[in-house]
Every structure is written in C-alpha cells, then in structure tokens.
Design a protein around this motif. Structure first.
Motif, PDB file in Angstrom:
ATOM      1  N   ASN A 101       0.836  -1.212   0.000  1.00 29.01           N
ATOM      2  CA  ASN A 101       0.000   0.000   0.000  1.00 29.01           C
ATOM      3  C   ASN A 101       0.866   1.255   0.000  1.00 29.01           C
ATOM      4  OD1 ASN A 101      -2.408  -1.300  -0.056  1.00 29.01           O
ATOM      5  ND2 ASN A 101      -2.899  -1.008   2.108  1.00 29.01           N
ATOM      6  N   ALA A 102       1.920   1.233   0.837  1.00 28.26           N
ATOM      7  CA  ALA A 102       2.798   2.400   0.921  1.00 28.26           C
ATOM      8  C   ALA A 102       3.447   2.652  -0.441  1.00 28.26           C
ATOM      9  CB  ALA A 102       3.855   2.185   1.994  1.00 28.26           C
ATOM     10  N   ALA A 143       1.093   4.203  -2.776  1.00 31.78           N
ATOM     11  CA  ALA A 143       0.745   5.593  -2.464  1.00 31.78           C
ATOM     12  C   ALA A 143       1.794   6.562  -3.008  1.00 31.78           C
ATOM     13  CB  ALA A 143       0.595   5.768  -0.952  1.00 31.78           C
ATOM     14  N   CYS A 160       0.813   9.823  -1.137  1.00 34.61           N
ATOM     15  CA  CYS A 160      -0.298  10.748  -1.392  1.00 34.61           C
ATOM     16  C   CYS A 160      -1.171  11.037  -0.167  1.00 34.61           C
ATOM     17  CB  CYS A 160      -1.169  10.202  -2.522  1.00 34.61           C
ATOM     18  SG  CYS A 160      -1.895   8.614  -2.138  1.00 34.61           S
ATOM     19  N   ILE A 191      -4.214  10.077   2.836  1.00 32.55           N
ATOM     20  CA  ILE A 191      -5.586   9.565   2.741  1.00 32.55           C
ATOM     21  C   ILE A 191      -6.560  10.683   3.088  1.00 32.55           C
ATOM     22  CG2 ILE A 191      -7.213   7.852   3.648  1.00 32.55           C
ATOM     23  CD1 ILE A 191      -4.744   6.176   4.417  1.00 32.55           C
ATOM     24  N   LEU A 241     -11.364   2.734   5.666  1.00 33.60           N
ATOM     25  CA  LEU A 241     -10.200   1.969   5.186  1.00 33.60           C
ATOM     26  C   LEU A 241     -10.300   0.473   5.429  1.00 33.60           C
ATOM     27  CD1 LEU A 241      -7.145   4.089   6.311  1.00 33.60           C
ATOM     28  CD2 LEU A 241      -8.153   3.886   4.052  1.00 33.60           C
ATOM     29  N   PHE A 247     -13.279  -1.883   0.310  1.00 32.73           N
ATOM     30  CA  PHE A 247     -13.110  -0.444   0.131  1.00 32.73           C
ATOM     31  C   PHE A 247     -11.773  -0.180  -0.554  1.00 32.73           C
ATOM     32  CE2 PHE A 247     -11.269   3.611   1.236  1.00 32.73           C
ATOM     33  CZ  PHE A 247     -12.252   4.447   0.752  1.00 32.73           C
ATOM     34  N   THR A 248     -11.830   0.421  -1.724  1.00 30.86           N
ATOM     35  CA  THR A 248     -10.598   0.746  -2.438  1.00 30.86           C
ATOM     36  C   THR A 248     -10.792   2.035  -3.204  1.00 30.86           C
ATOM     37  OG1 THR A 248      -8.993  -0.025  -4.067  1.00 30.86           O
ATOM     38  CG2 THR A 248     -11.272  -0.693  -4.433  1.00 30.86           C
ATOM     39  N   THR A 249      -9.697   2.772  -3.386  1.00 26.96           N
ATOM     40  CA  THR A 249      -9.768   3.952  -4.235  1.00 26.96           C
ATOM     41  C   THR A 249      -9.013   3.679  -5.529  1.00 26.96           C
ATOM     42  OG1 THR A 249      -7.783   4.826  -3.228  1.00 26.96           O
ATOM     43  CG2 THR A 249      -9.881   5.550  -2.289  1.00 26.96           C
ATOM     44  N   SER A 301      -7.175  -3.135 -10.210  1.00 23.22           N
ATOM     45  CA  SER A 301      -5.847  -3.064  -9.591  1.00 23.22           C
ATOM     46  C   SER A 301      -5.891  -3.176  -8.072  1.00 23.22           C
ATOM     47  CB  SER A 301      -5.102  -1.808 -10.028  1.00 23.22           C
ATOM     48  OG  SER A 301      -5.839  -0.686  -9.697  1.00 23.22           O
ATOM     49  N   GLY A 302      -7.061  -2.975  -7.467  1.00 24.42           N
ATOM     50  CA  GLY A 302      -7.139  -3.183  -6.018  1.00 24.42           C
ATOM     51  C   GLY A 302      -8.438  -3.880  -5.688  1.00 24.42           C
ATOM     52  N   THR A 303      -8.384  -4.860  -4.787  1.00 22.57           N
ATOM     53  CA  THR A 303      -9.630  -5.517  -4.405  1.00 22.57           C
ATOM     54  C   THR A 303     -10.206  -4.864  -3.151  1.00 22.57           C
ATOM     55  OG1 THR A 303      -8.358  -7.112  -3.174  1.00 22.57           O
ATOM     56  CG2 THR A 303      -9.084  -7.766  -5.362  1.00 22.57           C
ATOM     57  N   GLY A 304      -9.369  -4.086  -2.463  1.00 21.77           N
ATOM     58  CA  GLY A 304      -9.849  -3.452  -1.236  1.00 21.77           C
ATOM     59  C   GLY A 304      -9.937  -4.412  -0.066  1.00 21.77           C
ATOM     60  N   THR A 323       1.469   8.828   5.103  1.00 20.62           N
ATOM     61  CA  THR A 323       0.624   7.992   5.945  1.00 20.62           C
ATOM     62  C   THR A 323       1.505   7.109   6.818  1.00 20.62           C
ATOM     63  OG1 THR A 323      -0.942   7.886   4.122  1.00 20.62           O
ATOM     64  CG2 THR A 323      -1.260   6.296   5.885  1.00 20.62           C
ATOM     65  N   PHE A 367       0.957   3.595   9.182  1.00 14.53           N
ATOM     66  CA  PHE A 367       0.154   2.531   9.788  1.00 14.53           C
ATOM     67  C   PHE A 367       1.000   1.890  10.875  1.00 14.53           C
ATOM     68  CE2 PHE A 367      -2.174   2.906   5.862  1.00 14.53           C
ATOM     69  CZ  PHE A 367      -3.474   2.583   6.227  1.00 14.53           C
TER      70      PHE A 367
END
Ligand SMILES: Nc1ncnc2c1ncn2[C@@H]1O[C@H](COP(=O)(O)OP(=O)(O)OP(=O)(O)O)[C@@H](O)[C@H]1O
Ligand SMILES: [Mg+2]
Length: 426
Positions: free
Chosen positions: A325-326, A329, A356, A358, A366, A371-373, A378-381, A408, A410
């Motif tokens: 994820n990082a 981003a 970028c 959130i 999240l 949930f994906t942007t 390209s993302g299943t969320g 960000t 985590f």
C-alpha cells in the motif's frame, strides 16, 4: 334530534361560563357512572378532579373569548377523563384513549351561551397505531441485526478470499522455492569444484610458461608465445576468477530469495510460535521488493524487539499489505520507513510513507472489506480489512495517521505474549 344526541356513541357535555354542567348525554352518564340529574349545575372540575384544571380552563376561556374551536387528540393527551375502555375483544379494563373538542354554542343574538365539549373514544385507533409502532420498531431492530450479520458475512468472505489467495501463493512460492533449491544446490557445489579445477589448470599452464624460455626449438617457442597472445591469456587468467566470484554472489542471492520465499510462506508453521518480527519484515520486504524498488527508498529504523508470540505467516501478510500500500501511495519516488519498537508489554511495527496520504472522509472506511480507491482491476480493497482481522486475532490493534499530500503511517501494535484463555490482553 334530542334522542340522537342522547344515544350517540360520543360524549357530549354543555358547560356554562362557570364550567358548570348544563347537559350531558348517555355516553357520559355510562362512562362516569353518574346520571344527568346528579351532575347538572355542578362544576366540571368538582365532578372530575383528575382534569388538568388550568389547561382545560384555558381551552374553555379561549373558546369563549375567541369563539374558535379547540382540540386535543389522544397522541398529545391519551386521557382527559379517567374512563375505562370497553373494547369487547380484550374485555380488559384498559384506559380509554380520547379525542376531545371544545366549541362555542351561540344564542340567537350571536352571543356565546355555552361551550360544548365532545369526547370521542379513540381506543381502537390508538391500539392499532401503537401496535403498528411497536411492530415497526421490531422490524427496524431486525433490519439492523440483519445489516450487522451481512457485514460480518462480508468480512468473513473477504478474509476467506484473501486467505485462500495467500495460501495459494504461499504454496506456489514454497513449491517454486523447493524446485529451485535443488539445481541451485548442485550448481553451487559445482562452482566450487570448477574454481579449484580452473585454478589447477592455470597452475599447470603457468608451469609450462615458466619453462618456456628453456625450450631449444625457437620456432616451437614462437608458436606457443603466439598462441598465448592470440587467446589473450593474461586477460583470461584475470577474468575467469572474477566471473566465478560474481556467479557465486548471484547464487547466494538466489539462495537468499528462496529462503525468503520459504520464510514468507512459512510452509512449516501455521501455529502460534515465538517469532523474530524483524526477520519476518526483512523476508517480506524481499518478496515485495519488485513492487517497491523503482519507487521508494526503504529506511529501516529497527528498535530492540523480543520474540513475539504470533502466527508468523499471517503477520507477514499484514506487513506485505502495508508495504505494498505504501509503495502504491508513492507516485514516482519517495521513502518508506519501517520502524519497530516496544512499549511495556507491547511491540509495534510501523510502515510509514511520504506518499499521497488519505482523504479524511476515507479514513473511517479503510478497514471495510472491498473499500478501495484504486481503479477497477488493480485493487480488491481487501488488504487492510484482512490485516485488521489478523491483528485482532492477535489481540493487537492497527492505528493509522495520515495527512493528505504528506504521507501515511500505519502502526501495528501487538502484545508480546498472547493472553491465555479468558484473560484480557495487557
Ligand atoms: N499508505 C497508504 N497511503 C494512501 N492511501 C492508502 C494507504 N494504504 C491504504 N490506502 C487507501 O486505503 C484503501 C484500501 O486499502 P486496501 O489495502 O484495503 O485495499 P487496496 O490496496 O485498494 O486493494 P488490495 O486488496 O489489493 O490491497 C486503498 O485503496 C487506498 O485508498
Ligand atoms: Mg492494499
């Protein structure tokens, strides 16, 4: 008319300016238990001490002065009079719900002589209405419960999907690692032999070359010197060992990758074990290195960590999701920090990026499954929702801090030891 008024299923009371009863029909007589002769001339408030005196007085005065109508419905005031309900179905003496009206009664000279008060029995409507409300509330509660169940189901399904995917990847990785391990093994040992053989061969050639000047036959000597030059012997001798050394380094890297794949998939362990999280982080980083290396510099700021009781392969999956994820981003070039440390009985692993960030409205979503942007495909969320569940299973928690445009962080917090059954986490 008189007889209709007398028998109608509606209480009718005529009051004079002093609120004294002038007339009252059967409905009132039956429900109050007092006949007309008993009540005429008496004050309404003496007859019914339960009446909210001030309020009724105000209504009556307003009818007298403004000549208007006044109402009260059972929803505002369920009972004005303490009458009991006489519904034949239940037969129980519940209170009667009432709708009441006050209106002026004029004389021929258009001055107001009386105030008429009517009392309608609204128990039936009220009962139905209240029952409907109750059923509605029940339905609403059921609906909420269903929504909760659906959410749970979604989460379970998401976790299943992702863990199936991970299991498949893990197995594949372990299989490939195993297959590669054999040839790498013998190539490695052959390289060792090759190096010593080549060294011996060169020793042999050196010995020949050393004795070359002793050769009597000048033509023969010249031919050999010519051959040496043509093959660029000096370069060969220098380069062969470089090649062998580089091949050895390459092999060492292949072995490292194979080991990382095995560590990452933890084929040998899906149980709770005491695990060195730094090793898990390193092997995970190597496995996802391809996603990261072109975009981000990775800075490790590891503290001192004790071994942590956990299911290593699952935590690696969490680290992988956070690192990928990082990397996602970061648009073209940035930095990812991997930080670890302890506090009391807890350890933390933080994956921080200067990508970028959130948007605040997304922060609370999240960890929802799906949930994906990211664009479709390209993302299943699922990454974070699965990570959340894994960390919860370890009695830990995930914290997120983010500044749009800045980056960000985590942070995964885990207890060093799992609480025993029925015990709270420290
Ligand atoms: N480090 C981060 N920086 C910015 N946004 C992030 C970061 N990590 C997660 N997000 C946001 O959270 C969303 C959900 O992340 P999650 O990992 O659950 O799903 P995903 O990455 O979109 O898909 P996948 O299932 O492939 O992981 C992402 O789409 C992204 O918008
Ligand atoms: Mg993700």
């Amino acid at each position: 008319m008189e007889s209709v008024l007398q028998q109608i299923n509606l209480g009718v009371v005529l009051l004079d300016h002093e609120c004294r009863v002038v007339y009252w029909n059967d409905f009132m007589a039956i429900n109050s238990g007092r006949s007309v002769t008993e009540v005429v001339g008496q004050s309404l408030f003496d007859l019914f001490p339960e009446l909210p005196r001030l309020w009724v007085k105000k209504k009556i005065d307003s009818v007298l002065t403004l000549q208007n109508l006044a109402f009260t419905s059972w929803q505002q005031r369920p009972q004005l009079f303490n009458f009991s309900d006489s519904r034949p179905i239940t037969g129980q003496g519940e209170a009667m719900y009432q709708n009441c009206t006050f209106f002026p009664v004029m004389e021929a000279s258009a001055t107001i002589k009386y105030v008429c008060l009517t009392v309608a029995d609204a128990t039936e409507t009220a009962a139905q209405h209240l029952e409907l409300t109750r059923l509605n509330e029940l339905l609403q509660a059921e609906k909420e419960q269903q929504a909760r169940l659906i959410r749970k189901l979604e989460e379970a399904q998401a976790q299943l999907l992702q863990s199936e995917k991970m299991a498949a990847i893990g197995q594949l990785a372990a299989g490939v690692a195993h297959e590669i391990n054999n040839p790498v093994g013998y190539v490695n040992s052959n390289i060792g032999s090759l190096e010593s053989y080549v060294k011996e061969l060169f020793d042999l050639i050196e010995a020949y070359n050393r004795d070359l000047p002793l050769l009597q036959d000048a033509a023969f000597r010249a031919r050999i010197e010519q051959a040496n030059r043509e093959q660029d012997y000096e370069f060969l001798r220098g380069d062969v060992f470089n090649l062998i050394r580089e091949s050895r380094e390459g092999l060492a890297r292949v072995k490292r990758i194979v080991q990382d794949l095995r560590d990452f998939s933890h084929v040998d362990s899906t149980d709770w074990q005491m695990v060195d999280l730094h090793r898990g982080l390193d092997s995970t980083l190597n496995v996802v290195w391809n996603e990261v290396k072109f975009k981000a510099e990775v800075i490790k700021q590891y503290g001192q960590l004790p071994d942590v009781e956990c299911i290593g392969s699952q935590l690696n999956q969490v680290f992988m999701n956070l690192i990928v994820n990082a990397a996602h981003a970061i648009e073209s070039s940035g930095t990812i920090w991997l930080e670890t440390g302890t506090r009391d009985e807890w350890v933390f692993v933080r994956v921080r990026d200067n990508g970028c960030g959130i948007a605040s409205e997304n922060l609370k979503r999240l960890f929802e499954p799906f949930f994906t942007t990211k664009p479709v495909g390209s993302g299943t969320g699922l990454g974070l929702s699965v990570s959340y569940n894994i960390v919860s299973k370890h009695h830990g928690r995930i914290e997120v801090e983010s500044e749009p445009g800045q980056g960000t962080a985590f942070t995964v917090w885990l207890p060093v030891r799992q609480p025993s059954e029925g015990q709270e986490a420290p």
